[in-house]
Design a protein around this motif. Structure first.
Motif, PDB file in Angstrom:
ATOM      1  N   GLY A  49       1.379  -1.190   0.317  1.00 43.67           N
ATOM      2  CA  GLY A  49       0.049   0.158   0.071  1.00 43.67           C
ATOM      3  C   GLY A  49       0.709   1.324   0.099  1.00 43.67           C
ATOM      4  N   MET A  50       2.264   1.226  -0.466  1.00 43.94           N
ATOM      5  CA  MET A  50       3.053   2.033  -0.428  1.00 43.94           C
ATOM      6  C   MET A  50       2.693   3.065  -0.931  1.00 43.94           C
ATOM      7  SD  MET A  50       6.980   2.176   0.013  1.00 43.94           S
ATOM      8  CE  MET A  50       8.229   3.236  -0.485  1.00 43.94           C
ATOM      9  N   ARG A  51       2.698   4.543  -1.201  1.00 44.24           N
ATOM     10  CA  ARG A  51       1.984   5.301  -2.382  1.00 44.24           C
ATOM     11  C   ARG A  51       3.816   5.249  -2.406  1.00 44.24           C
ATOM     12  NH1 ARG A  51      -3.311   6.445  -2.110  1.00 44.24           N
ATOM     13  NH2 ARG A  51      -3.997   5.797  -0.449  1.00 44.24           N
ATOM     14  N   ILE A  52       4.132   5.698  -4.378  1.00 44.36           N
ATOM     15  CA  ILE A  52       5.258   5.799  -4.417  1.00 44.36           C
ATOM     16  C   ILE A  52       4.956   7.087  -6.120  1.00 44.36           C
ATOM     17  CG2 ILE A  52       6.147   4.321  -3.741  1.00 44.36           C
ATOM     18  CD1 ILE A  52       6.945   3.317  -6.041  1.00 44.36           C
ATOM     19  N   GLN A  53       4.145   7.557  -5.983  1.00 40.58           N
ATOM     20  CA  GLN A  53       3.830   8.262  -7.449  1.00 40.58           C
ATOM     21  C   GLN A  53       5.029   9.834  -7.362  1.00 40.58           C
ATOM     22  OE1 GLN A  53       1.125   7.894  -4.793  1.00 40.58           O
ATOM     23  NE2 GLN A  53      -0.326   8.036  -5.561  1.00 40.58           N
ATOM     24  N   SER A  54       5.371  10.109  -9.135  1.00 38.92           N
ATOM     25  CA  SER A  54       6.897  10.327  -9.214  1.00 38.92           C
ATOM     26  C   SER A  54       7.522  10.035  -8.109  1.00 38.92           C
ATOM     27  CB  SER A  54       6.032  12.139  -8.838  1.00 38.92           C
ATOM     28  OG  SER A  54       4.980  11.677  -9.631  1.00 38.92           O
ATOM     29  N   ALA A  55       7.861   9.330  -7.288  1.00 36.45           N
ATOM     30  CA  ALA A  55       9.072   8.655  -6.816  1.00 36.45           C
ATOM     31  C   ALA A  55      10.335   8.453  -7.493  1.00 36.45           C
ATOM     32  CB  ALA A  55       8.909   8.445  -5.485  1.00 36.45           C
TER      33      ALA A  55
END
Length: 260
Positions: free
Chosen positions: A236-242
């Motif tokens: 569930g980790m959010r890494i948008q644009s990471a």
């Protein structure tokens, strides 16, 4: 009674910031006089602090609750087990100081300097540590439900630290560790709990997350270049644009990462 009332106000503001982030607390912070003596001056000298520390005992540790120690140079002092609950430590220097097991809950430490300080198993619950310097500091095993936005934590040791959301006290919203725009180059986060923590635009270049819990962590726009994520939980980790270039190791639940 006055101190108790002030502590209540400090706690309420800290909760607002930790629940909803700095932007949501802007209006409430605007009502706080950031230039007041309480936020900018010291009511004690270094000598006064040393006297209190020297007279402390394991059964009666030094208590600096609500004290204004802003801007003092307290480098190298021994605060082990001391209480600095809701203390005002803005711009205070703790370089190389020992704060193992110290209680800094609800403390204000904006732009404070904790370089190379030892805060093993310290409690920073609801503390305001924005723009503070923790380069090379040891925060291992600590309860770090604090706001570290824009803090410098280069090569800091956060092994086993707990920055996760406090899911038992949701009546006032989500209280969690905040690392937005913080610098954690080469930091040690092995086995740390960052579940539901907020770390947007943080820099984790070459950091170690071996065995860490990053489930549901908000890391949009963060940099993980060269980070070691072996056995870290990405559920569930959010890494948008990471930036995940050169990430090392195989994390758990990588297929459950939220990229959009």
């Amino acid at each position: 009674m006055q101190d108790r009332s002030r502590l209540t106000v400090v706690a309420a503001l800290a909760v607002t910031i930790l629940c909803h982030g700095p932007s949501a607390a802007t209006a409430q912070m605007a009502g706080l006089d950031m230039k007041s003596d309480k936020m900018t001056k010291a009511e004690m000298t270094r000598a006064d602090v040393e006297t209190m520390l020297s007279s402390a005992t394991p059964s009666a540790p030094a208590d600096f609750t609500l004290k204004s120690l802003n801007g003092l140079d307290l480098s190298g002092l021994d605060f082990r087990g001391a209480t600095l609950r809701a203390a005002y430590l803005n711009g205070t220097k703790f370089g190389g100081a020992k704060l193992n097991g110290a209680i800094l809950d609800q403390a204000w430490a904006l732009k404070a300097d904790f370089t190379e300080a030892s805060l093993k198993k310290a409690s920073l619950f609801q503390a305001q540590m924005m723009d503070a310097d923790f380069d090379g500091a040891d925060l291992s095993g600590g309860r770090l439900t604090a706001d570290f936005s824009r803090a410098s934590m280069v090569k800091a040791n956060l092994e086993g630290a707990n920055l996760s959301a406090d899911m038992k006290n949701q009546s006032m919203g989500m209280m969690r560790g905040i690392l937005n725009s913080a610098k954690l180059h080469g930091a040690n986060l092995k086995g740390a709990n960052l579940s539901r923590a907020q770390a947007k635009f943080a820099d984790f270049t070459d950091a170690s997350f071996e065995g860490a819990n990053l489930s549901s962590m908000e890391a949009q726009g963060s940099k993980f270049t060269g980070a070691d994520v072996a056995d870290a939980d990405f559920d569930g980790m959010r890494i948008q644009s990471a930036d995940m270039a050169g990430v090392k190791g195989k994390p758990k639940n990588e297929d459950r990462v939220l990229r959009r």
